[in-house]
Design an enzyme around this catalytic site. Structure first.
Site, PDB file in Angstrom:
ATOM      1  CD  GLU A 165     -46.062 -42.726   2.905  1.00  0.00           C
ATOM      2  OE1 GLU A 165     -46.892 -42.338   2.067  1.00  0.00           O
ATOM      3  OE2 GLU A 165     -45.814 -43.922   3.103  1.00  0.00           O
ATOM      4  CD  GLU A 347     -47.734 -46.110   6.352  1.00  0.00           C
ATOM      5  OE1 GLU A 347     -47.927 -46.410   5.151  1.00  0.00           O
ATOM      6  OE2 GLU A 347     -48.064 -45.015   6.841  1.00  0.00           O
TER       7      GLU A 347
HETATM    8  C1  FCB Z   1     -48.934 -44.979   2.528  1.00  0.00           C
HETATM    9  C2  FCB Z   1     -49.744 -44.136   3.482  1.00  0.00           C
HETATM   10  C3  FCB Z   1     -50.801 -44.901   4.227  1.00  0.00           C
HETATM   11  C4  FCB Z   1     -51.473 -45.942   3.354  1.00  0.00           C
HETATM   12  C5  FCB Z   1     -50.442 -46.793   2.658  1.00  0.00           C
HETATM   13  C6  FCB Z   1     -51.026 -47.890   1.803  1.00  0.00           C
HETATM   14  O1  FCB Z   1     -48.434 -44.183   1.525  1.00  0.00           O
HETATM   15  O2  FCB Z   1     -48.911 -43.527   4.433  1.00  0.00           O
HETATM   16  O3  FCB Z   1     -51.715 -43.984   4.756  1.00  0.00           O
HETATM   17  O4  FCB Z   1     -52.349 -45.348   2.496  1.00  0.00           O
HETATM   18  O5  FCB Z   1     -49.616 -45.982   1.872  1.00  0.00           O
END
Ligand code: FCB
Length: 448
Positions: A165, A347
């Site tokens: 990110e 994620e």
């Molecule tokens: C993302 C991050 C991760 C976590 C999630 C909820 O932006 O990569 O580390 O904090 O959000």
């Protein structure tokens, strides 16, 4: 839904180093920008830090067993740069690297593919003291670090993602200032974003030149940006938000240029780009990791649009729960980029106010539903022809949620921070059973 995912699909859980490891003074680990940021008064909602976190470093073996008990076939984790190179340059720590070797070997022994991220935001503070990511030298330090990790571990890693990110690292860390290093300067943020991207491309080239066999790529966060109304100004605002948050990263990677409208908007604050930079950033990737949580509804007025105020379901982060957004963003990426590499959802998950543990159970039915609905939305994107090769839940366990501290819980496994006891929640048991059925096996009985 199981039959939509082929036998070699990766299903896993994800974490990151600073959020779980603790042991911040062991292995000769140097200070990271997050250690420093946590000490800034008011920076972290509950005034906490990562000193202990989930104490994962000391609980490696039992955490590996926990991961294996879920029946996942991959585990996404990140390597803490200051644990393997305290100052971000000069000597590497073999002790620090040994920790990751034990982690990787432990995964492989359990039949789980290691998926490593090189940079999940914990820059060595010593590099920040020299300007951090705003300093072009940091790009070369990152390449050295990437080469070192690849040489030490690369033969045993299934995937290596350079950055997690970069939008968050650049914008939250250097423009809005709510993440480390807490800078509030648009020009610095723009330069940082360019250096992050450049370091990604150069690291890929260097790791390949060194003979890397792992699948190499990057992880971007994204969600559809949609206008709050059909008014032309809201439509334009949504387009701009999409360019700022998504295309600012995916265009250079997959087209070799930044969105022109944002370069114009930045004017004198636009990043300094040297000859050859854009070609380096466009180095072909083996994977594109996408982190998806929600969509963004955008108004021209700049006022924040609240899903809750519109009676729509939200997580504890106040993020709208919108599984169709996952299908939409994946289809958009496929439509936008003919050269989109295979995608992995690196994620996806939700923070919810979990009920207390009762008789050893946490009934997080909202999180369970969130995961079910998003995996179903992923299956729809696959049906629509997007090549998606994996899905990883954020997160294996409750952990340090950056500026929110420990108050927000994303884990499918509950962590009692007083005792460090791990308790799989209903969502973990559901995921385990889902995976077990997917593999065509009978659900495992008893404990997770
Ligand atoms: C993302 C991050 C991760 C976590 C999630 C909820 O932006 O990569 O580390 O904090 O959000």
């Amino acid at each position: 839904m199981h039959q939509q995912f082929p036998a070699d699909f990766l299903f896993g859980v994800a974490t990151s180093s600073f959020q779980i490891e603790g042991a911040v003074h062991e292995h000769g680990r140097g200070e990271s920008i997050w250690d420093r940021f946590c000490r800034q008064p008011g920076a972290i909602a509950d005034a906490s830090n990562g000193d202990i976190a989930c104490d994962h470093v000391h609980r490696l073996e039992s955490d590996l067993d926990l991961i294996a008990s879920l029946g996942v076939n991959c585990y996404r984790f990140s390597i803490a740069w200051p644990r393997v190179q305290a100052l971000g340059q000069g000597a590497f720590s073999s002790e620090g690297m040994d920790f990751y070797k034990r982690l990787v070997d432990g995964l492989l022994q359990r039949g789980i593919k290691p998926v490593a991220t090189l940079y999940h935001w914990d820059l060595p503070q010593a590099l920040q003291d020299q300007g951090g990511w705003a300093n072009r030298e940091t790009v070369h330090r990152f390449v050295d670090y990437a080469r070192h990790v690849q040489k030490q571990l690369g033969d045993r890693l299934h995937m290596i993602s350079t950055h997690n990110e970069p939008w968050c690292a650049a914008t939250l860390g250097h423009d809005i200032g709510i993440h480390a290093p807490g800078i509030k300067n648009r020009a610095i943020a723009a330069q940082v974003s360019h250096h992050l991207m450049l370091s990604h491309g150069l690291a890929l080239q260097a790791m390949r030149a060194d003979g890397a066999t792992a699948n190499l790529g990057i992880v971007l966060n994204m969600g559809p940006s949609v206008p709050a109304s059909p008014m032309p100004e809201d439509i334009a605002a949504a387009r701009r938000a999409d360019a700022l948050s998504r295309r600012w990263y995916s265009d250079p990677l997959l087209r070799g240029l930044y969105p022109q409208e944002i370069i114009e908007e930045l004017g004198a604050d636009a990043p300094k780009i040297e000859a050859g930079d854009m070609a380096a950033i466009q180095t072909p990737m083996d994977h594109m990791g996408i982190n998806y949580y929600t969509r963004h509804v955008v108004r021209a007025s700049g006022e924040l649009w609240s899903a809750r105020a519109h009676g729509l379901p939200v997580s504890e982060m106040e993020w709208e729960i919108y599984p169709e957004g996952l299908t939409d963003i994946l289809c958009l990426m496929k439509a936008d980029y003919p050269h989109l590499p295979p995608v992995f959802i690196t994620e996806n998950g939700g923070a919810f106010p979990d009920a207390a543990i009762a008789d050893g159970h946490v009934q997080d039915l909202d999180r369970k539903r969130y995961l079910q609905e998003h995996i179903a939305a992923l299956a729809v994107a696959r049906e629509r022809g997007v090549r998606i090769d994996g899905y990883m839940v954020w997160s294996l366990m409750d952990n340090f949620e950056w500026g929110y501290g420990y108050a927000k819980r994303f884990g499918i496994v509950h962590v009692d921070y007083d005792t460090q006891q791990r308790t799989p929640k209903a969502s973990a048991l559901w995921y385990r059973d889902f995976l077990s059925q997917w593999r065509g096996l009978k659900p495992l009985s008893g404990q997770a």
